[in-house]
Design a protein around this motif. Structure first.
Motif, PDB file in Angstrom:
ATOM      1  N   ASP A  73       0.831  -1.191   0.000  1.00 50.07           N
ATOM      2  CA  ASP A  73       0.000   0.000   0.000  1.00 50.07           C
ATOM      3  C   ASP A  73       0.872   1.250   0.000  1.00 50.07           C
ATOM      4  N   VAL A  74       0.610   2.143  -0.930  1.00 50.32           N
ATOM      5  CA  VAL A  74       1.399   3.368  -1.080  1.00 50.32           C
ATOM      6  C   VAL A  74       1.175   4.305   0.110  1.00 50.32           C
ATOM      7  N   LYS A  75       0.042   4.160   0.804  1.00 46.54           N
ATOM      8  CA  LYS A  75      -0.249   5.004   1.964  1.00 46.54           C
ATOM      9  C   LYS A  75       0.713   4.754   3.120  1.00 46.54           C
ATOM     10  N   ALA A  76       1.509   3.696   3.013  1.00 46.63           N
ATOM     11  CA  ALA A  76       2.461   3.379   4.081  1.00 46.63           C
ATOM     12  C   ALA A  76       3.655   4.330   4.083  1.00 46.63           C
ATOM     13  N   LEU A  77       3.815   5.121   3.019  1.00 44.96           N
ATOM     14  CA  LEU A  77       4.927   6.066   2.945  1.00 44.96           C
ATOM     15  C   LEU A  77       4.455   7.462   3.327  1.00 44.96           C
ATOM     16  N   ASP A  78       5.186   8.086   4.231  1.00 43.78           N
ATOM     17  CA  ASP A  78       4.884   9.443   4.686  1.00 43.78           C
ATOM     18  C   ASP A  78       6.048  10.344   4.270  1.00 43.78           C
ATOM     19  N   TYR A  79       5.831  11.107   3.203  1.00 43.74           N
ATOM     20  CA  TYR A  79       6.907  11.929   2.640  1.00 43.74           C
ATOM     21  C   TYR A  79       7.139  13.191   3.447  1.00 43.74           C
ATOM     22  N   GLN A  80       8.410  13.571   3.568  1.00 38.05           N
ATOM     23  CA  GLN A  80       8.788  14.820   4.218  1.00 38.05           C
ATOM     24  C   GLN A  80       9.101  15.849   3.140  1.00 38.05           C
ATOM     25  N   GLU A  81       9.640  16.984   3.542  1.00 37.82           N
ATOM     26  CA  GLU A  81      10.008  18.038   2.596  1.00 37.82           C
ATOM     27  C   GLU A  81      11.225  17.611   1.772  1.00 37.82           C
ATOM     28  N   VAL A  82      11.280  18.106   0.536  1.00 41.16           N
ATOM     29  CA  VAL A  82      12.449  17.871  -0.313  1.00 41.16           C
ATOM     30  C   VAL A  82      13.585  18.745   0.208  1.00 41.16           C
ATOM     31  N   GLN A  83      14.747  18.134   0.417  1.00 46.95           N
ATOM     32  CA  GLN A  83      15.910  18.860   0.941  1.00 46.95           C
ATOM     33  C   GLN A  83      16.955  18.995  -0.155  1.00 46.95           C
ATOM     34  N   GLN A  84      17.533  20.189  -0.271  1.00 43.00           N
ATOM     35  CA  GLN A  84      18.566  20.417  -1.264  1.00 43.00           C
ATOM     36  C   GLN A  84      19.869  20.766  -0.555  1.00 43.00           C
TER      37      GLN A  84
END
Length: 160
Positions: A73-84
């Motif tokens: 299930d894709v809902k298992a991933l909790d994305y944070q902010e993109v860091q550069q």
């Protein structure tokens, strides 16, 4: 009395396979040749590294496809902010496991408001549902599947 548990778990082996599959796709794609794009998996985090934000978005789609092929299930991933940082762009996704107390309360409230003759109790990171009839428990399973939850849910330990 028949019972079952509502849990939120992710098969670690399948998660590793999905990451490996997405990494192979990145290695074989022409637009990623010579770039320093990669996936890595640590304890409960997936890290996506690339040279641009556009590549990060492409890699997210590859990871979604790999999850779907592996029936995760894709809902298992909790994305944070993109860091550069310099030339490198990094995106960290936390892997969600277990039902937190807020979502567990939502599940219990949903079950109680449905007026199905079952009892739901929170037990740590899972919800145990108990009823007199097997059909009532199957109705609860259908109700949970149809509801829009923020987390992936599975049903374990069905006992008659």
């Amino acid at each position: 009395m028949p019972t079952f548990d509502i849990v939120s778990e992710l098969d670690k082996h399948e998660l590793t396979n999905a990451i490996d599959q997405a990494s192979k796709i990145v290695a074989n794609r022409f637009d990623f040749k010579g770039s320093d794009a990669s996936f890595s998996l640590s304890e409960k985090m997936v890290t996506i590294k690339a040279e641009s934000e556009f590549q990060i978005e492409q890699m997210q789609d590859m990871l979604f496809d790999a999850f779907i092929k592996r029936k995760l299930d894709v809902k298992a991933l909790d994305y944070q902010e993109v860091q550069q940082a310099g030339k490198e762009v990094k995106l960290i996704a936390n892997v969600k496991e277990g039902i937190d107390s807020d979502n567990a309360r939502k599940v219990v409230k949903l079950i109680k408001s449905s007026k199905i003759k079952v009892q739901a109790a929170i037990q740590g990171e899972q919800v145990r549902v108990t009823g007199k009839k097997r059909d009532d428990l199957q109705q609860v399973m259908q109700l949970i599947r149809e509801s829009e939850m923020d987390i992936p849910v599975q049903f374990n330990n069905f006992r008659d």
